[in-house]
Design an enzyme around this catalytic site. Sequence first.
Site, PDB file in Angstrom:
ATOM      1  N   ASP A 206       0.817  -1.218   0.000  1.00  0.00           N
ATOM      2  CA  ASP A 206       0.000   0.000   0.000  1.00  0.00           C
ATOM      3  C   ASP A 206       0.851   1.269   0.000  1.00  0.00           C
ATOM      4  OD1 ASP A 206       0.742  -0.748   2.687  1.00  0.00           O
ATOM      5  OD2 ASP A 206      -0.681   0.724   3.449  1.00  0.00           O
TER       6      ASP A 206
ATOM      7  N   GLU B  90      -0.074  -1.080   5.633  1.00  0.00           N
ATOM      8  CA  GLU B  90       0.992  -0.698   6.558  1.00  0.00           C
ATOM      9  C   GLU B  90       0.886   0.775   6.941  1.00  0.00           C
ATOM     10  OE1 GLU B  90       4.769   0.885   8.009  1.00  0.00           O
ATOM     11  OE2 GLU B  90       3.750   1.455   6.172  1.00  0.00           O
TER      12      GLU B  90
HETATM   13 ZN   LIG Z   1       6.680   2.099   4.147  1.00  0.00          ZN
END
Ligand SMILES: [Zn+2]
Length: 357
Positions: free
Chosen positions: A76, A130
């Site tokens: 992401d 994340e």
């Molecule tokens: Zn990162």
Amino acid sequence: MSSPNSPLDLTLDGGTLTARLVDFPSVSGEETALADAVEAALRAHPHLTVDRFGNNVVARTHFGLPERVVLAGHLDTVPIADNVPSHVEGDLLYGCGTSDMKSGVAVQLRLAATVVEPNHDITYVFYDCEEVEADRNGLGHLFATHPDWLAGDFAVLMEPSGAVVEGGCQGSLRADITLTGVRAHAARSWLGDNAIHKAAEVLRRLAEYEPRRVVIDGLEYREGLNATRIDGGVAGNVIPDECRIHVAFRFAPDRSLEQAEAHLREVFDGYQLDVVDASPAALPGLSQPAAQAFLAAVGGEPRAKFGWTDVARFSAHGVPAVNYGPGDPNLAHKREEHCSLSAIAEVEERLRNWLTK
Ligand SMILES: [Zn+2]
């Protein structure tokens, strides 16, 4: 030109593959198309088994080698800032995620496709979410549901580190110190007990605090204990009955969370202290044989990691981990985010040496 969601060609060079990954938007929570493409590209390689959980993809070799190493990266990005599609200027590739961390993911994918006779068994982990709240983190979900997929002797998290090995990470403990008194009219202050005045002693302890510098596995960690916020006061004519000081303790990885908290309670002995947030530190683990071989192969002087990263998740499960990736950490999340094409090639080359020689 290929459409954004066409299959990933892992024979492209690392820089071109990074550009393809950047042009495949995957803001946190919207990684499905990219995870599909990553899974499909990896399934084409018979030396890998591929497992999927949600938008997390794990590919592994199974050669029965004595050690297993893990290369991990998140799919992401933070929200796009008018910086997709990518574009190249000289040696620099611009676009959202070039540094954080699709360049690292491109290197993982290139190695997964081409390292067919490794010297360690290798696990490649691609995970989602994340860049958002910790409870959505795909690596956390994998550790909770399929810890066996993540087992290994050493892990490399390919977050941007400027192609320098960053070992371990510091822990973080945040706490409130609450001071209480008795409220009264400011004209008759002797009837009250001023809670803000009591902050003086707490602030004195903070100002006089001497943070440690600790060397672990050759890396120097610098601790810090600081007030980051102070709240108190009722009105201009009222003696305040409460004052709260928010303190942030960043601690070296030779302290556990429990030891860090005990230290804070010792420093602020006699005061009400409530922990509001806690993240454990991660040991660099550079003395492990797998880490030593890694350092010898990639070269350069490792440095300590001061922020908190997912290496701590590996460390908490007994897998020593470092950050090592081609991106520039100072450019992460910026509109002008970019990554050096030569750094992508260099990191791939060094990791290939480590994994094959
Ligand atoms: Zn990162």
